[in-house]
Structure formats: C-alpha cells, structure tokens
Motif scaffolding. Structure first.
Motif, PDB file in Angstrom:
ATOM      1  N   GLU A 155      24.073  12.843 -47.010  1.00  0.00           N
ATOM      2  CA  GLU A 155      23.735  13.410 -48.056  1.00  0.00           C
ATOM      3  C   GLU A 155      22.110  13.664 -48.107  1.00  0.00           C
ATOM      4  O   GLU A 155      21.655  14.858 -48.230  1.00  0.00           O
ATOM      5  N   ARG A 156      21.413  12.810 -47.458  1.00  0.00           N
ATOM      6  CA  ARG A 156      19.996  12.899 -47.227  1.00  0.00           C
ATOM      7  C   ARG A 156      19.483  13.964 -46.378  1.00  0.00           C
ATOM      8  O   ARG A 156      18.718  14.803 -46.386  1.00  0.00           O
ATOM      9  N   ALA A 157      20.425  14.062 -45.342  1.00  0.00           N
ATOM     10  CA  ALA A 157      20.255  15.225 -44.185  1.00  0.00           C
ATOM     11  C   ALA A 157      20.482  16.488 -44.793  1.00  0.00           C
ATOM     12  O   ALA A 157      19.689  17.351 -44.422  1.00  0.00           O
ATOM     13  N   ILE A 158      21.511  16.566 -45.603  1.00  0.00           N
ATOM     14  CA  ILE A 158      22.013  17.790 -46.374  1.00  0.00           C
ATOM     15  C   ILE A 158      20.729  18.095 -47.368  1.00  0.00           C
ATOM     16  O   ILE A 158      20.138  19.470 -47.257  1.00  0.00           O
ATOM     17  N   ALA A 159      20.178  17.294 -48.127  1.00  0.00           N
ATOM     18  CA  ALA A 159      19.162  17.462 -48.792  1.00  0.00           C
ATOM     19  C   ALA A 159      17.898  17.993 -47.998  1.00  0.00           C
ATOM     20  O   ALA A 159      17.131  18.917 -48.322  1.00  0.00           O
TER      21      ALA A 159
ATOM     22  N   GLY B  26      17.828  19.161 -45.149  1.00  0.00           N
ATOM     23  CA  GLY B  26      18.148  20.836 -44.534  1.00  0.00           C
ATOM     24  C   GLY B  26      17.920  21.800 -45.416  1.00  0.00           C
ATOM     25  O   GLY B  26      17.325  22.964 -45.040  1.00  0.00           O
ATOM     26  N   GLU B  27      18.394  21.562 -46.605  1.00  0.00           N
ATOM     27  CA  GLU B  27      18.356  22.757 -47.698  1.00  0.00           C
ATOM     28  C   GLU B  27      16.640  22.843 -47.964  1.00  0.00           C
ATOM     29  O   GLU B  27      16.427  24.054 -48.239  1.00  0.00           O
ATOM     30  N   ALA B  28      16.174  21.944 -48.091  1.00  0.00           N
ATOM     31  CA  ALA B  28      14.667  21.895 -48.179  1.00  0.00           C
ATOM     32  C   ALA B  28      14.020  22.797 -47.158  1.00  0.00           C
ATOM     33  O   ALA B  28      13.094  23.453 -47.400  1.00  0.00           O
ATOM     34  N   ILE B  29      14.387  22.528 -46.021  1.00  0.00           N
ATOM     35  CA  ILE B  29      13.880  23.271 -44.691  1.00  0.00           C
ATOM     36  C   ILE B  29      13.934  24.605 -44.887  1.00  0.00           C
ATOM     37  O   ILE B  29      13.301  25.594 -44.942  1.00  0.00           O
ATOM     38  N   LEU B  30      15.278  25.047 -45.325  1.00  0.00           N
ATOM     39  CA  LEU B  30      16.053  26.228 -45.425  1.00  0.00           C
ATOM     40  C   LEU B  30      15.096  27.219 -46.402  1.00  0.00           C
ATOM     41  O   LEU B  30      14.790  28.286 -46.336  1.00  0.00           O
ATOM     42  N   GLU B  31      14.766  26.418 -47.736  1.00  0.00           N
ATOM     43  CA  GLU B  31      14.125  27.113 -48.800  1.00  0.00           C
ATOM     44  C   GLU B  31      12.672  26.865 -48.668  1.00  0.00           C
ATOM     45  O   GLU B  31      11.880  27.468 -49.508  1.00  0.00           O
ATOM     46  N   GLY B  32      12.099  26.261 -47.782  1.00  0.00           N
ATOM     47  CA  GLY B  32      10.591  26.360 -47.441  1.00  0.00           C
ATOM     48  C   GLY B  32      10.080  25.308 -48.226  1.00  0.00           C
ATOM     49  O   GLY B  32       8.947  25.249 -48.645  1.00  0.00           O
ATOM     50  N   ALA B  33      10.752  24.140 -48.838  1.00  0.00           N
ATOM     51  CA  ALA B  33      10.302  23.385 -49.734  1.00  0.00           C
ATOM     52  C   ALA B  33       9.965  22.085 -48.873  1.00  0.00           C
ATOM     53  O   ALA B  33      10.208  21.824 -47.775  1.00  0.00           O
ATOM     54  N   ARG B  34       9.333  21.075 -49.858  1.00  0.00           N
ATOM     55  CA  ARG B  34       9.008  19.685 -49.222  1.00  0.00           C
ATOM     56  C   ARG B  34      10.231  18.864 -48.829  1.00  0.00           C
ATOM     57  O   ARG B  34      11.306  19.153 -49.604  1.00  0.00           O
ATOM     58  N   ASP B  35      10.210  17.905 -48.260  1.00  0.00           N
ATOM     59  CA  ASP B  35      11.274  17.162 -47.929  1.00  0.00           C
ATOM     60  C   ASP B  35      11.491  16.365 -49.113  1.00  0.00           C
ATOM     61  O   ASP B  35      10.697  16.092 -49.691  1.00  0.00           O
ATOM     62  N   PRO B  36      12.853  15.929 -49.622  1.00  0.00           N
ATOM     63  CA  PRO B  36      13.075  15.186 -50.745  1.00  0.00           C
ATOM     64  C   PRO B  36      12.641  13.800 -50.332  1.00  0.00           C
ATOM     65  O   PRO B  36      12.371  13.088 -49.299  1.00  0.00           O
ATOM     66  N   VAL B  37      12.327  12.893 -51.327  1.00  0.00           N
ATOM     67  CA  VAL B  37      12.042  11.660 -51.281  1.00  0.00           C
ATOM     68  C   VAL B  37      12.914  10.587 -50.608  1.00  0.00           C
ATOM     69  O   VAL B  37      14.220  10.899 -51.225  1.00  0.00           O
ATOM     70  N   GLU B  38      12.687  10.069 -49.720  1.00  0.00           N
ATOM     71  CA  GLU B  38      13.710   8.960 -49.108  1.00  0.00           C
ATOM     72  C   GLU B  38      13.522   7.489 -49.719  1.00  0.00           C
ATOM     73  O   GLU B  38      12.579   7.177 -50.287  1.00  0.00           O
ATOM     74  N   PRO B  39      14.852   7.015 -49.745  1.00  0.00           N
ATOM     75  CA  PRO B  39      14.678   5.519 -50.529  1.00  0.00           C
ATOM     76  C   PRO B  39      13.620   4.933 -49.620  1.00  0.00           C
ATOM     77  O   PRO B  39      13.536   4.686 -48.447  1.00  0.00           O
ATOM     78  N   GLY B  40      12.975   4.009 -50.284  1.00  0.00           N
ATOM     79  CA  GLY B  40      12.056   3.279 -49.806  1.00  0.00           C
ATOM     80  C   GLY B  40      10.529   3.767 -49.563  1.00  0.00           C
ATOM     81  O   GLY B  40       9.634   3.430 -49.245  1.00  0.00           O
ATOM     82  N   ASP B  41      10.582   5.297 -49.764  1.00  0.00           N
ATOM     83  CA  ASP B  41       9.133   5.891 -49.723  1.00  0.00           C
ATOM     84  C   ASP B  41       8.458   5.630 -51.121  1.00  0.00           C
ATOM     85  O   ASP B  41       8.870   5.219 -52.135  1.00  0.00           O
TER      86      ASP B  41
END
Length: 138
Positions: free
Chosen positions: A115-119, A121-136
C-alpha cells in the motif's frame, strides 16, 4: 527506396551550484528547486543523455510536415520507457493488492508495504512529494 526524416535528440545536463541557508536539508532542497536564477549555470557535455528518436516522417526533409509516424518504443528515451513500465507495474500491483484484500489475508507486513508502494508510485506519477512513511519524523 523510401526515405524517412528522423528527429533525434539528447538531453544536455545543465547544472548550477548555489548555497542556501535553511533549517533542514529538505528546506534547502525546496529553496533550490524554487530558485529561478540560473545566471551561474554550467553545461556538462560529458554527462549528456542518450540519443533517442523523437519523431519520424515519411520523405526527405519532411519534419513537421504531414503526419508523423509512430516511433517504435525501443527507440524512445529510456527514462520515458521506464516511466511507462512503472505505471503499468503500479497498476498491476494495485490489482494484486485489491485481490489480496478481498480474498485472503496477506503475509505479515506485505500488504502495508504494498500500500505504501502504491501511494509512493501515485505520488511520483502526480509529481507530488512522497507520502510520509511510518517512523519518519513529522
């Protein structure tokens, strides 16, 4: 024998060095991306990109005259080919995750990673920042 006009190109690396005062490396990166002063730019011809085909037209000196012929994928720019493949693989992963959610519990931790890989990937395709990962850090 038929003639074809082929347009090829490569990307020339243009870079600059600039210093930014910031509280974090992320803020400094954001300042550098938003900085539109390229007066100190330099070219790096040694690191130019690969030559790739960007257009084909039938006939001599026919560029931009008439209908372009589709460029066979393997003559395209590798980064664009990778992006198209990435999009396809992301779509397939989404199908697999949806199937796994609907039918059976996935192995421990696998679904969350997918699910994090999907999120991401979608951010990359949209030109958005990576989502926050658990522990960040927040």
């Amino acid at each position: 024998m038929p003639e074809f006009t082929i347009e090829t190109t490569y990307h020339l690396l243009i870079f600059r060095h600039a210093t930014y005062s910031a509280d974090t490396p992320e803020v400094a990166c954001r300042l550098a991306i938003e900085d539109d002063d390229w007066s100190g730019q330099r070219e790096d011809c040694e690191s130019s990109g690969e030559t790739h085909v960007t257009g084909i037209w039938e006939g001599a000196s026919a560029a931009y005259r008439g209908q372009a012929i589709p460029v066979p994928a393997h003559f395209g720019e590798a980064v664009q080919r990778k992006a198209a493949q990435f999009e396809l693989m992301l779509g397939l992963l989404k199908i697999i995750v949806g199937d796994a959610q609907a039918r059976r519990p996935p192995p421990a931790g696998w679904l969350g990673k997918a699910e994090r890989a999907i999120a991401r990937g979608e951010a990359i395709l949209e030109g958005a920042r990576d989502p926050v990962e658990p522990g960040d850090a927040p």
